[in-house]
Design an enzyme around this catalytic site. Structure first.
Site, short mmCIF file in Angstrom:
data_model
loop_
_atom_site.label_atom_id
_atom_site.label_comp_id
_atom_site.label_asym_id
_atom_site.label_seq_id
_atom_site.Cartn_x
_atom_site.Cartn_y
_atom_site.Cartn_z
N HIS A 190 42.88 -37.91 -23.87
CA HIS A 190 43.22 -39.29 -23.50
C HIS A 190 44.50 -39.81 -24.14
CE1 HIS A 190 38.91 -40.16 -22.04
NE2 HIS A 190 39.70 -40.14 -21.02
N HIS A 290 43.93 -35.84 -10.57
CA HIS A 290 43.07 -36.75 -11.31
C HIS A 290 42.35 -37.66 -10.34
CE1 HIS A 290 42.44 -40.57 -13.60
NE2 HIS A 290 42.07 -39.72 -14.53
MG LIG Z 1 42.35 -38.13 -18.36
#
Ligand SMILES: [Mg+2]
Length: 378
Positions: A190, A290
């Site tokens: 992240h 994603h």
């Molecule tokens: Mg990610």
């Protein structure tokens, strides 16, 4: 044929939809979810509707160019997410107009089904934590998934004591023990590590052979990303927060990662995702698009996955399959989803369900601080 009406829906946190209707009754759906910014893209779509209404919906590239290049300021995640959702809806209309699934207009499928990966991991080594992880893994493996992603979670400072790092490392090796060598395991950092900490942790987990580590460092500095890649003996991935081909250019030119992860609802829609993927092919990079949002974005991604040779796996979260929002949710069979067969995106949105609006506050991420009061990365 002209665009007659543009409507927006906000049925759930992390799901905003745009519906474009033409004067001859064709309908296209797109997804304009920008996580944590629930109002911004809705306002942007309203502004863009003034331009689009009355225009020919089939001039996709022309509209993309106008929206991206007009009014002087280009890009940014709000405009690009609005453009991405509109682009998906226009492709949906184009497929319905020509009577074929969108991927047939993009050059035709190079594969028969789309490999998806699911979110699963061990974060809690207590008896209850392990039992919960086991239950979810069993369920996902029954569906045939062969790849899973998780992350270290929580707040990470510039460095952490051995206990914190070791806990994550033990979780990673336990996961490998559980799934065996046939299954791929990836980790999403992240973007909350420093390069040094990311490299240190990657070296600790290299023995369990990760599929990739995603966003080891924040996205703004490609040299820092390259530094991590150069010191880690397995693939590094990035790209969910990068927009357009121009946003990926430096990543490509510096060979900064092995895999890129553009998001079809941020990077510029179906039109731009395919172009980014084609650029990546030149650099021997695969795409792992994603998608941690809703079912329209997930479906739009699959149409590009179908036509791109350098596709590896499609991210998929539970709500991406469309239960409660699509008339016919996607089914995962043996870890794959069969290509859509219906014209356009190949989905029918349950409009009654889509029309239920959630309060904006349900999507705001809250405040996230370290113990000393300083801001932490989510
Ligand atoms: Mg990610």
């Amino acid at each position: 044929m002209k665009i007659e009406r543009i409507e927006q829906f906000f049925p759930r946190p992390r799901v905003r939809l745009v519906k474009i209707t033409t004067d001859d009754g064709l309908v296209g759906w797109g997804e304009t979810t920008l996580e944590g910014k629930p109002k911004s893209t809705m306002a942007a779509v309203e502004e863009l509707a003034d331009y689009l209404i009355g225009k020919d919906p089939l001039r996709l590239e022309h509209h993309w160019q106008h929206i991206y290049r007009s009014a002087f300021f280009r890009g940014g995640n709000v405009l690009m997410t609005a453009l991405s959702g509109i682009d998906q809806a226009l492709w949906d209309i184009a497929g319905k107009y020509y009577g074929v699934p969108v991927y047939k207009l993009l050059g035709g499928a190079v594969r028969d089904r789309i490999r998806v990966y699911a979110h699963w991991g061990i974060r809690d080594l207590s008896e209850e934590g392990l039992a919960r992880a086991r239950e979810r893994l069993d369920r996902l493996q029954q569906m045939g998934y062969t790849a899973f992603k998780s992350g270290p979670g929580g707040k990470w400072r510039g460095h952490e004591p051995p206990a914190v790092i070791d806990h994550f490392v033990r979780c990673a090796y336990t996961m490998r023990e559980w799934v065996g060598p046939e299954v791929e395991l990836a980790f999403d950092f992240h973007g909350k590590m420093t390069p040094a900490l990311a490299i240190e942790i990657c070296h600790e987990i290299k023995g369990m052979r990760p599929m990739f580590v995603e966003e080891p460092v924040p996205q703004e500095n490609v040299d820092a990303l390259k530094l991590v890649s150069d010191h880690v003996p397995f693939p590094i991935a990035t790209g969910e927060r990068l927009l357009t081909r121009w946003g990926f250019r430096e990543v490509f030119e510096k060979q900064a990662v092995a895999y890129i992860q553009p998001d079809v609802s941020h990077c510029g829609g179906i039109t731009e995702l395919k172009k980014i993927a084609n650029m990546a092919e030149v650099y021997y990079m695969h795409i792992l698009p994603h998608c941690a949002i809703g079912p329209v974005a997930f479906t739009a991604s699959m149409h590009v996955d179908a036509v791109v040779p350098n596709f590896l796996a499609q991210e998929q979260v539970d709500q991406g399959l469309g239960h409660g929002l699509l008339q016919e949710p996607w089914q995962v069979v043996d870890g794959y989803i069969e290509l859509p067969t219906q014209p356009g995106l190949g989905i029918e949105v349950d409009e009654e369900a889509a029309a239920r609006t959630v309060p904006y506050t349900e999507e705001l991420g809250g405040e996230f601080y370290h113990d000393d009061g300083s801001v932490a990365d989510w």
